[in-house]
Enzyme design. Structure first.
Site, PDB file in Angstrom:
ATOM      1  N   TRP A   1      -4.105  -2.054  -0.720  1.00 56.67           N
ATOM      2  CA  TRP A   1      -4.099  -3.185  -1.741  1.00 56.67           C
ATOM      3  C   TRP A   1      -4.317  -4.427  -0.892  1.00 56.67           C
ATOM      4  CZ3 TRP A   1      -2.084  -7.760  -2.868  1.00 56.67           C
ATOM      5  CH2 TRP A   1      -1.857  -8.148  -4.096  1.00 56.67           C
TER       6      TRP A   1
ATOM      7  N   GLU B   1       1.469 -12.210 -17.145  1.00 54.01           N
ATOM      8  CA  GLU B   1       0.878 -11.093 -16.167  1.00 54.01           C
ATOM      9  C   GLU B   1      -0.104  -9.896 -16.789  1.00 54.01           C
ATOM     10  OE1 GLU B   1       3.838  -8.885 -13.790  1.00 54.01           O
ATOM     11  OE2 GLU B   1       5.190  -9.109 -15.570  1.00 54.01           O
TER      12      GLU B   1
ATOM     13  N   HIS C   1      10.559 -34.320 -23.026  1.00 56.16           N
ATOM     14  CA  HIS C   1      10.599 -35.006 -21.677  1.00 56.16           C
ATOM     15  C   HIS C   1       9.021 -34.668 -21.293  1.00 56.16           C
ATOM     16  CE1 HIS C   1      14.764 -35.927 -22.037  1.00 56.16           C
ATOM     17  NE2 HIS C   1      14.865 -35.045 -22.684  1.00 56.16           N
TER      18      HIS C   1
ATOM     19  N   ASN D   1       1.102   0.602   6.841  1.00 51.55           N
ATOM     20  CA  ASN D   1       1.724  -0.372   5.690  1.00 51.55           C
ATOM     21  C   ASN D   1       2.308  -1.632   6.586  1.00 51.55           C
ATOM     22  OD1 ASN D   1       0.927   1.359   3.633  1.00 51.55           O
ATOM     23  ND2 ASN D   1       3.092   1.714   3.141  1.00 51.55           N
ATOM     24  N   GLY D   2       2.277  -2.738   6.143  1.00 45.46           N
ATOM     25  CA  GLY D   2       2.851  -3.820   6.990  1.00 45.46           C
ATOM     26  C   GLY D   2       1.735  -4.779   7.488  1.00 45.46           C
TER      27      GLY D   2
ATOM     28  N   GLU E   1      11.169 -15.264 -19.074  1.00 43.56           N
ATOM     29  CA  GLU E   1      10.582 -13.775 -18.898  1.00 43.56           C
ATOM     30  C   GLU E   1       9.680 -13.467 -19.911  1.00 43.56           C
ATOM     31  OE1 GLU E   1      10.596 -11.379 -17.127  1.00 43.56           O
ATOM     32  OE2 GLU E   1      10.331  -9.721 -18.065  1.00 43.56           O
TER      33      GLU E   1
ATOM     34  N   LYS F   1       5.743 -12.228 -18.894  1.00 43.11           N
ATOM     35  CA  LYS F   1       5.120 -11.146 -19.282  1.00 43.11           C
ATOM     36  C   LYS F   1       3.812 -11.439 -19.869  1.00 43.11           C
ATOM     37  CE  LYS F   1       6.927  -8.552 -17.955  1.00 43.11           C
ATOM     38  NZ  LYS F   1       8.113  -8.375 -17.045  1.00 43.11           N
TER      39      LYS F   1
ATOM     40  N   CYS G   1       0.834  -1.252   0.144  1.00 40.31           N
ATOM     41  CA  CYS G   1      -0.121   0.079   0.048  1.00 40.31           C
ATOM     42  C   CYS G   1       0.915   1.319  -0.082  1.00 40.31           C
ATOM     43  CB  CYS G   1      -0.838   0.031   1.254  1.00 40.31           C
ATOM     44  SG  CYS G   1      -1.481  -1.337   1.553  1.00 40.31           S
TER      45      CYS G   1
ATOM     46  N   LYS H   1       3.310  -3.254  -7.624  1.00 43.10           N
ATOM     47  CA  LYS H   1       4.745  -3.011  -8.123  1.00 43.10           C
ATOM     48  C   LYS H   1       5.671  -3.613  -7.246  1.00 43.10           C
ATOM     49  CE  LYS H   1       7.453  -1.213 -11.250  1.00 43.10           C
ATOM     50  NZ  LYS H   1       7.928  -2.341 -12.136  1.00 43.10           N
TER      51      LYS H   1
ATOM     52  N   ARG I   1       1.426   1.750  -8.025  1.00 45.88           N
ATOM     53  CA  ARG I   1       1.952   0.462  -7.276  1.00 45.88           C
ATOM     54  C   ARG I   1       0.536  -0.580  -7.165  1.00 45.88           C
ATOM     55  NH1 ARG I   1       6.125   1.670  -3.726  1.00 45.88           N
ATOM     56  NH2 ARG I   1       5.424   0.088  -2.271  1.00 45.88           N
TER      57      ARG I   1
HETATM   58  O1  M6R Z   1      11.333  -4.796  -7.289  1.00 49.65           O
HETATM   59  P1  M6R Z   1      12.067  -6.167  -7.752  1.00 49.65           P
HETATM   60  O2  M6R Z   1      12.839  -6.319  -9.013  1.00 49.65           O
HETATM   61  O3  M6R Z   1      12.718  -6.729  -6.611  1.00 49.65           O
HETATM   62  O4  M6R Z   1      10.484  -6.955  -8.149  1.00 49.65           O
HETATM   63  C1  M6R Z   1      10.821  -8.339  -8.424  1.00 49.65           C
HETATM   64  C2  M6R Z   1       9.198  -8.914  -8.955  1.00 49.65           C
HETATM   65  O5  M6R Z   1       8.424  -8.624  -8.113  1.00 49.65           O
HETATM   66  C3  M6R Z   1       9.114  -8.392 -10.535  1.00 49.65           C
HETATM   67  O6  M6R Z   1      10.167  -8.356 -11.313  1.00 49.65           O
HETATM   68  C4  M6R Z   1       7.690  -8.908 -10.847  1.00 49.65           C
HETATM   69  O7  M6R Z   1       7.908 -10.092 -11.114  1.00 49.65           O
HETATM   70  C5  M6R Z   1       7.140  -7.951 -12.175  1.00 49.65           C
HETATM   71  N1  M6R Z   1       5.722  -7.917 -11.713  1.00 49.65           N
HETATM   72  C6  M6R Z   1       7.613  -8.669 -13.238  1.00 49.65           C
HETATM   73  O8  M6R Z   1       7.184  -7.920 -14.514  1.00 49.65           O
END
Ligand code: M6R
Length: 617
Positions: free
Chosen positions: A82, A497, A513, A108-109, A490, A494, A9, A612, A34
């Protein structure tokens, strides 16, 4: 308990001569990237009245509420929440108030012992309305202030009772000219503005517009922020500290959208500039050297490193996998890449000659921080590849190399991956001390890469056409070999997500396999078939997929005509070394996913259920 990871948050607070609610709302807007599902604000009006406004939904809705109630105030705190569990409704939204409605807290937390504290407070007559752990905080403060008879001492006593990770901001009707802020394992920074104003935030992005002069709070700090003074105590030891002023190294201009419809597209298009910024002043082709200022202080220690463990999460983890290939290949040092969430619970032998290298865009990822903390007393070197200057990881590590990619706002990480892989390449070259046959070639290739990245960006309309053909498939396989393998992982992340299409990344050599069983006309494959020593092998993998009726989109190196006969669609990248291919491949896969997501009309910058910065486990 509301087990929302509230640390994802956002907290904003303001005290100064401007209308406080306006400044706080603008700060909340800067934190929208975020991800959040409800917002709220509390202020102490100049008349002495307290106002609490909160609701589920966007900051725009909160602005309507504020307009209706037209507060006049110079002290306010706000929050974006959040949630994962517990409804994102106005009752659970922050700020939370004590029963008397005169103490307000944003948090937060997670308060781990909240249940126990809640039971004690209930015994003392307190009533709770929300499902959150946060609501105990204003009531606990209220309880101690009544017992002790001093607000600051009561607040300190309450803070000492809390177990877990938290960052909080507090205002009170009886203290109309003060914001209190405290933190343990959750970031909080105070911007020191002109004309004796202070802006408090859990993320420097909310402060940038006002000032770059900041004080980062440390664990155990309690800040008492007045209109013209800032005092910091350690609430555990009750001793006073001198606030340490630092300068934020951010470029505000880079954080605005410009002509782009969203941050993700803007950030993808920044690939050439990102590579350029990461190599600027570091690659010296004339002298054939790599200069990494951030590593100078530990250069002697680096001579004794015989193993590197890379820890990271998500996209940063995949950048780490690319780094494993490059560092082993160029510097000849064994590398192991581990998911930070796994590393922290493993009981593996770890010698002092092993270096831990943490990669993180935000520098605030909880699991990566925990990995660094785990080895704190092992006596080993801890390095960071971080994008966000001044972040927790940047401060925790012994040394490191900044990515210099500028703020990344879209939840899906794009330019950060490019910057991380570029920096990993620089580190590989640096560690090799020039003792590799590909040293000069790779160093020179880095210089030509921004232009090649631009050539890839120029393919966007073509990539869009191809992406649209695949938007209705439900699953996708991404395959590659060598440097193409982490790139495939990767690429799959992408796609899933931002477009919500199921996607899996696989080493192409694994097809027989297991994954080959999935292939049919409804299961397309994105194959990385660029020029490497393995090209003929990946071509065979593609043949096998085609023989089973699976549609294939391939990325190949310019000049590979043979592949056209094999696959439905080809996207060509410029010729480059195999080590630097991931930097061009990433942009292609980012654009491919982006255009599918755009066609599906999803909120590209804020994919559902994601935030984020993942600052709790
Ligand atoms: O801020 P960071 O690079 O440590 O974050 C790591 C992951 O949370 C971040 O890369 C996440 O997987 C992204 N949403 C990927 O696009």
């Amino acid at each position: 308990m509301d087990s929302a990871p509230k640390d994802m948050c956002g907290i904003v607070g303001y005290i100064g001569s401007k209308e406080a609610t306006d400044v706080v709302v603008e700060g909340l807007r800067a934190l929208e990237y975020r991800g959040y599902d409800s917002t709220g604000i509390a202020c102490i009006e100049d008349s002495g009245n307290a106002k609490l406004l909160k609701q589920s939904g966007r900051v725009d809705n909160l602005i309507s509420l504020i307009k209706e109630s037209a507060p006049r105030s110079h002290v306010a705190i706000g929050h974006t929440r959040w949630a994962t569990h517990g409804l994102p409704n106005s009752v659970n939204a922050h700020p939370h108030a004590n029963n008397n409605q005169d103490i307000f807290v944003v948090h937060n937390g997670i308060i781990e012992n909240y249940q126990e504290l809640k039971e004690q407070l209930i015994k003392n007559g307190y009533i709770f309305k929300s499902q959150t752990d946060s609501e105990i905080i204003p009531n606990l403060i209220d309880y101690y202030v009544r017992q002790i008879g001093s607000f600051e001492k009561g607040l300190s006593a309450a803070l000492n009772d809390l177990k877990g990770a938290f960052a909080i901001a507090v205002i009170a009707k009886n203290k109309p000219k003060t914001i209190y802020a405290a933190k343990v394992s959750s970031p909080l920074v105070i911007g020191v503005g002109k004309n004796k104003e202070y802006i408090l935030a859990s993320d420097p992005n909310a402060i940038l517009e006002h000032t770059k002069e900041v004080v980062f709070l440390e664990d155990g700090d309690l800040a008492v922020i007045g209109p013209d003074k800032l005092k910091i105590y350690n609430f555990k030891k009750s001793n006073k500290k001198k606030p340490k002023l630092e300068l934020l190294d951010y470029d505000q201009e880079k954080a605005s959208l410009g002509q782009f419809p969203n941050f993700m597209l803007k950030e993808i298009f920044e690939a050439p500039k990102t590579i350029q910024s990461a190599i600027l002043g570091r690659v010296r082709p004339d002298e054939k050297i790599i200069k990494l200022g951030g590593l100078e202080g530990v250069s002697t220690q680096l001579n004794y490193i015989d193993r590197i463990v890379i820890v990271a999460c998500g996209t940063s983890y995949y950048a780490g996998l690319v780094g494993e290939y490059i560092i082993e290949d160029i510097a000849g040092i064994p590398v192991e890449v581990q998911l930070a969430s796994e590393f922290k619970y493993r009981n593996e032998p770890f010698s002092r000659s092993t270096m831990l290298l943490a990669i993180s865009q935000s520098g605030e990822t909880a699991d990566t921080i925990a990995a660094l903390e785990k080895v704190k007393d092992f006596g080993c070197l801890r390095l960071g590849i971080i994008n966000t200057t001044g972040s927790t990881i940047a401060r925790l590590t012994d040394a490191g190399v900044y990515c210099h990619a500028g703020p990344e706002r879209a939840v899906a990480s794009t330019k950060a991956f490019i910057a991380q892989v570029t920096v990993l390449t620089l580190i590989a070259l640096y560690l090799s001390k020039g003792n590799n046959k590909n040293y000069t070639k790779l160093l020179e290739e880095l210089i030509s890469l921004p232009q090649k990245a631009q050539d890839v960006i120029d393919l966007a309309p073509e990539i869009k056409k191809i992406a649209l053909k695949y938007k209705n498939y439900r699953s996708f396989l991404f395959i590659g070999r060598g440097y193409g393998y982490p790139s495939a992982l990767e690429g799959a992340l992408k796609l899933k997500e931002i477009s919500y299409i199921h996607a899996e990344g696989y080493a192409a050599g694994e097809m027989k396999h297991g994954p080959l069983a999935l292939i049919d006309k409804d299961f397309p494959t994105f194959a990385i078939a660029t020029n490497t020593n393995d090209l003929d092998k990946i071509m065979s993998n593609i043949e096998e997929i085609r023989a089973r009726g699976g549609p294939v989109v391939a990325v190949a190196t310019k000049g590979n005509k043979a592949i056209k006969r094999l696959v439905q669609d080809v996207i060509y990248i410029p010729k480059t070394l195999s080590h630097t291919q991931p930097l061009l491949l990433a942009t292609i896969m980012q654009l491919f996913s982006y255009y599918i997501a755009e066609a599906k009309k999803v909120d590209i910058d804020h994919p559902r259920n994601l935030a984020k910065s993942v600052t709790v486990e």
